[in-house]
Design an enzyme around this catalytic site. Structure first.
Site, PDB file in Angstrom:
ATOM      1  N   THR A 216       0.819  -1.213   0.000  1.00  0.00           N
ATOM      2  CA  THR A 216       0.000   0.000   0.000  1.00  0.00           C
ATOM      3  C   THR A 216       0.849   1.257   0.000  1.00  0.00           C
ATOM      4  O   THR A 216       0.523   2.247  -0.659  1.00  0.00           O
ATOM      5  CB  THR A 216      -0.940  -0.004   1.218  1.00  0.00           C
ATOM      6  OG1 THR A 216      -1.880  -1.069   1.090  1.00  0.00           O
ATOM      7  CG2 THR A 216      -1.709   1.308   1.339  1.00  0.00           C
TER       8      THR A 216
ATOM      9  N   SER B 240       1.762  -7.379  -0.619  1.00  0.00           N
ATOM     10  CA  SER B 240       2.444  -8.325   0.282  1.00  0.00           C
ATOM     11  C   SER B 240       1.776  -9.687   0.311  1.00  0.00           C
ATOM     12  O   SER B 240       2.404 -10.674   0.703  1.00  0.00           O
ATOM     13  CB  SER B 240       2.542  -7.749   1.694  1.00  0.00           C
ATOM     14  OG  SER B 240       1.265  -7.592   2.286  1.00  0.00           O
TER      15      SER B 240
ATOM     16  N   THR C 206       1.068  -4.154   4.499  1.00  0.00           N
ATOM     17  CA  THR C 206       0.813  -4.501   5.902  1.00  0.00           C
ATOM     18  C   THR C 206       0.160  -5.871   6.075  1.00  0.00           C
ATOM     19  O   THR C 206       0.150  -6.407   7.185  1.00  0.00           O
ATOM     20  CB  THR C 206      -0.085  -3.451   6.571  1.00  0.00           C
ATOM     21  OG1 THR C 206      -1.342  -3.387   5.872  1.00  0.00           O
ATOM     22  CG2 THR C 206       0.575  -2.078   6.557  1.00  0.00           C
ATOM     23  N   ASP C 207      -0.384  -6.430   4.990  1.00  0.00           N
ATOM     24  CA  ASP C 207      -1.104  -7.701   5.130  1.00  0.00           C
ATOM     25  C   ASP C 207      -0.251  -8.790   5.760  1.00  0.00           C
ATOM     26  O   ASP C 207      -0.770  -9.643   6.496  1.00  0.00           O
ATOM     27  CB  ASP C 207      -1.594  -8.188   3.760  1.00  0.00           C
ATOM     28  CG  ASP C 207      -2.801  -7.414   3.256  1.00  0.00           C
ATOM     29  OD1 ASP C 207      -3.376  -6.639   4.036  1.00  0.00           O
ATOM     30  OD2 ASP C 207      -3.161  -7.590   2.075  1.00  0.00           O
TER      31      ASP C 207
END
Length: 343
Positions: A16, A59, A92-93
């Site tokens: 992101t 990610s 961030t996943d």
């Protein structure tokens, strides 16, 4: 003699933080150079920030082989004295998994700081630049040396082994339920309030294979149908109810699996430990341990999967894996870790 500035290597993986508008939504297109150029005050820190675009992926598409290669690159750059610390920017996943794998494979003192953004650069209040600046300060700080991999987000500093993503959209998503943050970045300085009790690492040179490790989360009425084929895996993590319980219908399957591959028992809750000997009914934690399952202690299911993958990749057998989980999960002595622990 003029003192050399602290050097930090920033590696961009996408996510992101690196996304811009595309057809129907945002996609990762920004390079590491683009990211650092968008950070107000970065040039005023006195820190020599070297940048490199490692990949440009969401990610969710990162592979464990990619991350092992990333760990090798970090080892190469930090052991030569080229850089004093490393910043990783990514989606961030999967930060909680990426950071823990890097923590396990990083034997040096140079801090590895993983960060990202919850709001992409096209949105009002994009948090990427602030997170990158805080991560750079942390990676350059002598205070952070020896702490392994850290996650820095919203000015909080979290140990990779404890941190979890706890909210799908909030900028304060990263929390460490069992330990709390180690500290904060305040006015560009790292302020630690707590320290991890020890570091446990696996020699990168020992990682010679890519095992397949599954994760099964139990649910009410689970009849085991989704475990079909699990015998073809190299290892399995089971996220049980509460303190480590499963439906009785799963007992025979898990017993058979544990006789052929390592099966690790965790809790699906994400905070608190799997117990060892409180409950005694069929499918309880003590029953499952007697059937050969390995308790994960305080490690949640995602961290447990990363640890099991790493131990198997390094050729560990069942006994070594059990000792490794006892040490890393907080239920055994760090001295029982299969490799000499970090000083």
């Amino acid at each position: 003699m003029t003192e050399q500035p602290t050097a930090v290597l920033m590696l961009s993986l996408g996510g992101t933080i690196a996304m811009t508008g595309g057809a129907g939504g945002v996609v990762p297109t920004l390079t590491a150079e683009d990211l650092i150029a968008a950070v107000p005050g970065a040039a005023d820190t006195g820190i020599d920030v070297q940048v490199q675009t490692f990949c440009q992926l969401p990610s969710a598409s990162l592979r464990l082989d990619d991350l092992t290669a990333l760990a090798a690159l970090i080892a190469e750059r930090t052991t030569t004295g080229d850089v004093d610390g490393v910043v990783i920017t990514q989606g961030t996943d999967t930060i909680e998994e990426t950071a823990y794998l890097l923590d396990l494979l990083h034997g040096g003192d140079a801090p590895i700081v993983v960060t990202g953004a919850m709001r992409n650069p096209t949105q009002a209040g994009a948090d990427g630049p602030a997170n990158v600046l805080a991560a750079i300060h942390t990676a350059a700080s002598p205070t952070a040396r020896g702490l392994g991999a850290l996650v820095v987000f919203a000015d909080e500093i979290h140990a990779a082994r404890y941190v979890r993503k706890t909210h799908s959209t909030s900028g304060g998503t990263f929390r460490s339920p069992n330990a709390g943050p180690l500290g904060r970045v305040v006015e560009g300085a790292v302020r630690l309030l707590a320290y991890p009790p020890h570091r446990l690492t696996v020699p990168l040179a020992a990682v010679t294979r890519t095992p397949r490790v599954g994760l099964h989360t139990v649910t009410v009425g689970d009849d085991g149908a989704l475990l079909a084929g699990a015998e073809n895996l190299d290892g399995l993590v089971v996220a049980g109810f509460g303190v480590g319980h499963v439906p009785q219908l799963l007992i025979n399957q898990l017993t058979a699996l544990a006789a052929t591959i390592p099966v690790v028992l965790t809790s699906r809750i994400g905070a608190g430990p799997v117990l060892e000997a409180t409950y005694a009914f069929p499918g309880s934690e003590s029953d499952l341990r007697q059937r050969g399952l390995i308790g994960a202690g305080f490690l949640d299911s995602y961290k447990a999967r990363i640890l099991l993958h790493t131990l198997l990749a390094a050729g560990a057998d069942h006994d070594i894996i059990a000792a490794g989980f006892a040490a890393a999960g907080g239920t055994g002595e760090p001295a029982h870790w299969p490799w000499a622990q970090h000083p």
